[in-house]
Design a protein around this motif. Structure first.
Motif, PDB file in Angstrom:
ATOM      1  N   MET A   1       0.843  -1.204   0.000  1.00  0.00           N
ATOM      2  CA  MET A   1       0.000   0.000   0.000  1.00  0.00           C
ATOM      3  C   MET A   1       0.877   1.252   0.000  1.00  0.00           C
ATOM      4  SD  MET A   1      -2.890   1.228   2.775  1.00  0.00           S
ATOM      5  CE  MET A   1      -4.010  -0.100   2.299  1.00  0.00           C
ATOM      6  N   ILE A   2       0.537   2.220  -0.833  1.00  0.00           N
ATOM      7  CA  ILE A   2       1.284   3.478  -0.882  1.00  0.00           C
ATOM      8  C   ILE A   2       0.995   4.277   0.393  1.00  0.00           C
ATOM      9  CG2 ILE A   2       1.576   5.642  -2.123  1.00  0.00           C
ATOM     10  CD1 ILE A   2       0.830   4.195  -4.672  1.00  0.00           C
ATOM     11  N   PRO A   3       2.023   4.721   1.124  1.00  0.00           N
ATOM     12  CA  PRO A   3       1.788   5.409   2.399  1.00  0.00           C
ATOM     13  C   PRO A   3       0.880   6.631   2.292  1.00  0.00           C
ATOM     14  CG  PRO A   3       4.102   4.845   2.172  1.00  0.00           C
ATOM     15  CD  PRO A   3       3.454   4.528   0.862  1.00  0.00           C
ATOM     16  N   SER A   4       0.968   7.373   1.187  1.00  0.00           N
ATOM     17  CA  SER A   4       0.149   8.581   1.053  1.00  0.00           C
ATOM     18  C   SER A   4      -1.207   8.297   0.413  1.00  0.00           C
ATOM     19  CB  SER A   4       0.892   9.637   0.226  1.00  0.00           C
ATOM     20  OG  SER A   4       1.283   9.124  -1.033  1.00  0.00           O
ATOM     21  N   GLY A   5      -1.514   7.006   0.143  1.00  0.00           N
ATOM     22  CA  GLY A   5      -2.814   6.642  -0.395  1.00  0.00           C
ATOM     23  C   GLY A   5      -2.909   6.888  -1.885  1.00  0.00           C
ATOM     24  N   PHE A   6      -4.152   6.930  -2.383  1.00  0.00           N
ATOM     25  CA  PHE A   6      -4.336   7.116  -3.818  1.00  0.00           C
ATOM     26  C   PHE A   6      -3.838   8.499  -4.243  1.00  0.00           C
ATOM     27  CE2 PHE A   6      -8.633   8.115  -2.052  1.00  0.00           C
ATOM     28  CZ  PHE A   6      -8.696   9.453  -2.385  1.00  0.00           C
ATOM     29  N   GLN A   7      -3.446   8.587  -5.515  1.00  0.00           N
ATOM     30  CA  GLN A   7      -2.876   9.810  -6.068  1.00  0.00           C
ATOM     31  C   GLN A   7      -3.823  10.373  -7.129  1.00  0.00           C
ATOM     32  OE1 GLN A   7       0.647  10.445  -4.869  1.00  0.00           O
ATOM     33  NE2 GLN A   7      -0.220   8.897  -3.489  1.00  0.00           N
ATOM     34  N   VAL A   8      -4.121  11.659  -7.045  1.00  0.00           N
ATOM     35  CA  VAL A   8      -4.966  12.329  -8.039  1.00  0.00           C
ATOM     36  C   VAL A   8      -4.084  13.273  -8.842  1.00  0.00           C
ATOM     37  CG1 VAL A   8      -6.953  13.811  -8.429  1.00  0.00           C
ATOM     38  CG2 VAL A   8      -6.975  12.188  -6.527  1.00  0.00           C
ATOM     39  N   GLU A   9      -3.976  13.028 -10.140  1.00  0.00           N
ATOM     40  CA  GLU A   9      -3.158  13.865 -11.017  1.00  0.00           C
ATOM     41  C   GLU A   9      -4.039  14.898 -11.717  1.00  0.00           C
ATOM     42  OE1 GLU A   9      -0.879  11.449 -13.642  1.00  0.00           O
ATOM     43  OE2 GLU A   9       0.118  10.350 -12.019  1.00  0.00           O
ATOM     44  N   LEU A  10      -3.602  16.148 -11.654  1.00  0.00           N
ATOM     45  CA  LEU A  10      -4.333  17.259 -12.264  1.00  0.00           C
ATOM     46  C   LEU A  10      -3.441  17.949 -13.295  1.00  0.00           C
ATOM     47  CD1 LEU A  10      -5.800  18.920  -9.026  1.00  0.00           C
ATOM     48  CD2 LEU A  10      -6.867  17.167 -10.455  1.00  0.00           C
ATOM     49  N   SER A  11      -4.061  18.515 -14.306  1.00  0.00           N
ATOM     50  CA  SER A  11      -3.294  19.280 -15.290  1.00  0.00           C
ATOM     51  C   SER A  11      -4.176  20.339 -15.932  1.00  0.00           C
ATOM     52  CB  SER A  11      -2.706  18.363 -16.366  1.00  0.00           C
ATOM     53  OG  SER A  11      -3.733  17.771 -17.136  1.00  0.00           O
ATOM     54  N   HIS A  12      -3.545  21.455 -16.248  1.00  0.00           N
ATOM     55  CA  HIS A  12      -4.197  22.519 -17.021  1.00  0.00           C
ATOM     56  C   HIS A  12      -3.099  23.359 -17.630  1.00  0.00           C
ATOM     57  CE1 HIS A  12      -7.103  25.639 -18.187  1.00  0.00           C
ATOM     58  NE2 HIS A  12      -6.099  26.473 -17.929  1.00  0.00           N
ATOM     59  N   GLY A  13      -3.064  23.445 -18.954  1.00  0.00           N
ATOM     60  CA  GLY A  13      -2.066  24.266 -19.611  1.00  0.00           C
ATOM     61  C   GLY A  13      -0.666  23.898 -19.187  1.00  0.00           C
ATOM     62  N   ARG A  14       0.039  24.853 -18.609  1.00  0.00           N
ATOM     63  CA  ARG A  14       1.440  24.664 -18.224  1.00  0.00           C
ATOM     64  C   ARG A  14       1.607  24.138 -16.797  1.00  0.00           C
ATOM     65  NH1 ARG A  14       3.846  30.443 -19.928  1.00  0.00           N
ATOM     66  NH2 ARG A  14       5.866  29.430 -19.526  1.00  0.00           N
ATOM     67  N   TYR A  15       0.475  23.937 -16.103  1.00  0.00           N
ATOM     68  CA  TYR A  15       0.532  23.480 -14.709  1.00  0.00           C
ATOM     69  C   TYR A  15       0.140  22.011 -14.576  1.00  0.00           C
ATOM     70  CZ  TYR A  15       0.886  28.309 -12.996  1.00  0.00           C
ATOM     71  OH  TYR A  15       1.303  29.580 -12.719  1.00  0.00           O
ATOM     72  N   THR A  16       0.812  21.307 -13.653  1.00  0.00           N
ATOM     73  CA  THR A  16       0.407  19.965 -13.238  1.00  0.00           C
ATOM     74  C   THR A  16       0.492  19.892 -11.716  1.00  0.00           C
ATOM     75  OG1 THR A  16       2.657  19.064 -13.411  1.00  0.00           O
ATOM     76  CG2 THR A  16       1.216  18.865 -15.359  1.00  0.00           C
ATOM     77  N   ALA A  17      -0.317  19.016 -11.127  1.00  0.00           N
ATOM     78  CA  ALA A  17      -0.303  18.836  -9.673  1.00  0.00           C
ATOM     79  C   ALA A  17      -0.659  17.397  -9.344  1.00  0.00           C
ATOM     80  CB  ALA A  17      -1.288  19.795  -8.997  1.00  0.00           C
ATOM     81  N   VAL A  18      -0.237  16.965  -8.156  1.00  0.00           N
ATOM     82  CA  VAL A  18      -0.623  15.656  -7.626  1.00  0.00           C
ATOM     83  C   VAL A  18      -1.111  15.866  -6.200  1.00  0.00           C
ATOM     84  CG1 VAL A  18       0.092  13.321  -7.049  1.00  0.00           C
ATOM     85  CG2 VAL A  18       1.085  14.457  -9.056  1.00  0.00           C
ATOM     86  N   VAL A  19      -2.307  15.351  -5.925  1.00  0.00           N
ATOM     87  CA  VAL A  19      -2.927  15.443  -4.605  1.00  0.00           C
ATOM     88  C   VAL A  19      -3.107  14.028  -4.071  1.00  0.00           C
ATOM     89  CG1 VAL A  19      -4.985  16.181  -3.341  1.00  0.00           C
ATOM     90  CG2 VAL A  19      -4.103  17.587  -5.216  1.00  0.00           C
ATOM     91  N   THR A  20      -2.876  13.825  -2.781  1.00  0.00           N
ATOM     92  CA  THR A  20      -2.956  12.491  -2.203  1.00  0.00           C
ATOM     93  C   THR A  20      -4.151  12.327  -1.273  1.00  0.00           C
ATOM     94  OG1 THR A  20      -1.666  12.892  -0.184  1.00  0.00           O
ATOM     95  CG2 THR A  20      -0.430  12.475  -2.210  1.00  0.00           C
ATOM     96  N   GLU A  21      -4.496  11.071  -1.058  1.00  0.00           N
ATOM     97  CA  GLU A  21      -5.601  10.706  -0.173  1.00  0.00           C
ATOM     98  C   GLU A  21      -5.311  11.078   1.269  1.00  0.00           C
ATOM     99  OE1 GLU A  21      -7.806   6.521   1.209  1.00  0.00           O
ATOM    100  OE2 GLU A  21      -5.959   6.482   0.017  1.00  0.00           O
ATOM    101  N   VAL A  22      -4.116  10.783   1.756  1.00  0.00           N
ATOM    102  CA  VAL A  22      -3.766  11.036   3.153  1.00  0.00           C
ATOM    103  C   VAL A  22      -3.493  12.528   3.343  1.00  0.00           C
ATOM    104  CG1 VAL A  22      -2.121  10.570   5.008  1.00  0.00           C
ATOM    105  CG2 VAL A  22      -2.860   8.715   3.478  1.00  0.00           C
ATOM    106  N   GLY A  23      -4.284  13.149   4.195  1.00  0.00           N
ATOM    107  CA  GLY A  23      -4.107  14.568   4.487  1.00  0.00           C
ATOM    108  C   GLY A  23      -4.610  15.509   3.425  1.00  0.00           C
ATOM    109  N   ALA A  24      -5.258  14.971   2.354  1.00  0.00           N
ATOM    110  CA  ALA A  24      -5.635  15.815   1.209  1.00  0.00           C
ATOM    111  C   ALA A  24      -4.437  16.672   0.809  1.00  0.00           C
ATOM    112  CB  ALA A  24      -6.839  16.688   1.537  1.00  0.00           C
ATOM    113  N   THR A  25      -3.283  16.023   0.745  1.00  0.00           N
ATOM    114  CA  THR A  25      -1.998  16.691   0.637  1.00  0.00           C
ATOM    115  C   THR A  25      -1.661  17.086  -0.800  1.00  0.00           C
ATOM    116  OG1 THR A  25      -1.118  15.523   2.561  1.00  0.00           O
ATOM    117  CG2 THR A  25       0.493  16.360   0.987  1.00  0.00           C
ATOM    118  N   LEU A  26      -1.098  18.272  -0.962  1.00  0.00           N
ATOM    119  CA  LEU A  26      -0.526  18.680  -2.241  1.00  0.00           C
ATOM    120  C   LEU A  26       0.884  18.091  -2.310  1.00  0.00           C
ATOM    121  CD1 LEU A  26      -0.661  20.391  -4.861  1.00  0.00           C
ATOM    122  CD2 LEU A  26       0.320  22.282  -3.530  1.00  0.00           C
ATOM    123  N   ARG A  27       1.027  16.994  -3.053  1.00  0.00           N
ATOM    124  CA  ARG A  27       2.324  16.301  -3.116  1.00  0.00           C
ATOM    125  C   ARG A  27       3.253  16.924  -4.145  1.00  0.00           C
ATOM    126  NH1 ARG A  27       4.866  12.165  -5.692  1.00  0.00           N
ATOM    127  NH2 ARG A  27       3.106  11.482  -6.965  1.00  0.00           N
TER     128      ARG A  27
END
Length: 303
Positions: A1-27
């Motif tokens: 199991m990944i310690p930070s939980g599931f990963q949500v990948e976001l993208s728009h134009g020149r920006y990308t981000a990854v948010v995690t399940e644990v802590g609703a964290t901006l990884r």
């Protein structure tokens, strides 16, 4: 199991981000592939509070004790070395995805009342990428039947470019700072930034300065927005902005951890609705009536 939980990948134009399940964290947050925050690996336990959501209070509560509603309450001492309750109750819990698109995700968590904080809150965190950067919103609704003390903040470590904190410059529109005790980092009194060498209202290099303090008396632009700019030697950088009236405080920390890989790798910029130990002082403390909601937003963008 990944310690930070599931990963949500976001993208728009020149920006990308990854948010995690644990802590609703901006990884992760990147612009044209360049990191704007100090991140961590998906299979790594999140270092400290890097990118976490802080609620229902930011920063420290002395001894984990506070009085509210005519009663004294005791919170777990989550910073045992200093004897404090640190950064709320949701940084290490699992959040659920309530809505998601290519550029947006909303995560929710229901905070269960317990002996130290006998209040029920529905919390919702929204991350949205657009041309202006990453918009990070935290909302809380009191679902209980009594008033609840509340505060919130994000905990990103901003990265301006190559090098470390020592190599960057800071522009911080704050006229006052909160002096703290040396041992437990608890508030003592508000003083002028000039008295401690913390005047960054005109941009200047950070160098080897140590900062782990809350700042206030913020100067906002004509739009009511306060902006903290961190720049690298090449002129590029990153900005964190927010409505100053909603978050009249901001914690700045130079990430001093000698001997650790994360030593001064990013500058923590944490816009706060209230200062440290607000559950005791009452300073800028939000009190949510039953059914009342509070929401505030921060934006992180490339310079």
């Amino acid at each position: 199991m990944i310690p930070s939980g599931f990963q949500v990948e976001l993208s728009h134009g020149r920006y990308t981000a990854v948010v995690t399940e644990v802590g609703a964290t901006l990884r992760e947050l990147r612009h044209d592939g360049r990191p704007l925050v100090a991140g961590f690996d998906a299979d790594e336990i999140r270092p400290n509070f890097r990118g976490a959501v802080l609620a229902p209070w930011p920063n420290r509560i002395a001894d984990g004790r506070y009085t509210f509603g005519g009663q004294e309450w005791q919170l777990p001492l989550t910073e045992p070395a200093r004897g404090n309750a640190l950064h709320g109750l949701v940084a290490w819990v699992r959040w659920e995805v309530a809505a998601q698109s290519d550029s947006t995700v909303e995560l929710v968590h229901s905070l269960v009342p317990f002996s130290g904080y006998p209040h029920a809150l529905d919390l919702r965190v929204r991350y949205e990428l657009d041309d202006a950067g990453l918009h990070w919103t935290v909302a809380a609704t009191n679902t209980g039947d009594a008033p609840a003390p509340y505060g919130t903040a994000p905990h990103p470590y901003l990265v301006a470019g190559a090098g470390r904190v020592d190599d960057w410059s800071l522009e911080l529109p704050a006229a006052e700072y909160l002096e703290v005790t040396d041992d437990r980092l608890l508030p003592v009194s508000v003083d002028k930034v000039e008295s401690a060498g913390f005047d960054f209202r005109t941009p200047r290099p950070l160098g080897d300065i140590f900062i782990d303090h809350a700042f206030t008396a913020l100067t906002a632009g004509d739009d009511g927005v306060a902006r903290v700019n961190v720049r690298a030697a090449d002129g590029g950088g990153v900005v964190c902005s927010w409505t100053a009236a909603e978050c009249p405080w901001v914690q700045i920390h130079t990430a001093d951890r000698p001997g650790e890989p994360g030593h001064r790798i990013g500058l923590a910029v944490e816009p706060m609705t209230c200062p440290p130990d607000a559950f005791n002082s009452g300073t800028d403390l939000i009190v949510l009536a039953p059914g009342q909601q509070h929401a505030t937003t921060w934006t992180i963008a490339a310079l």
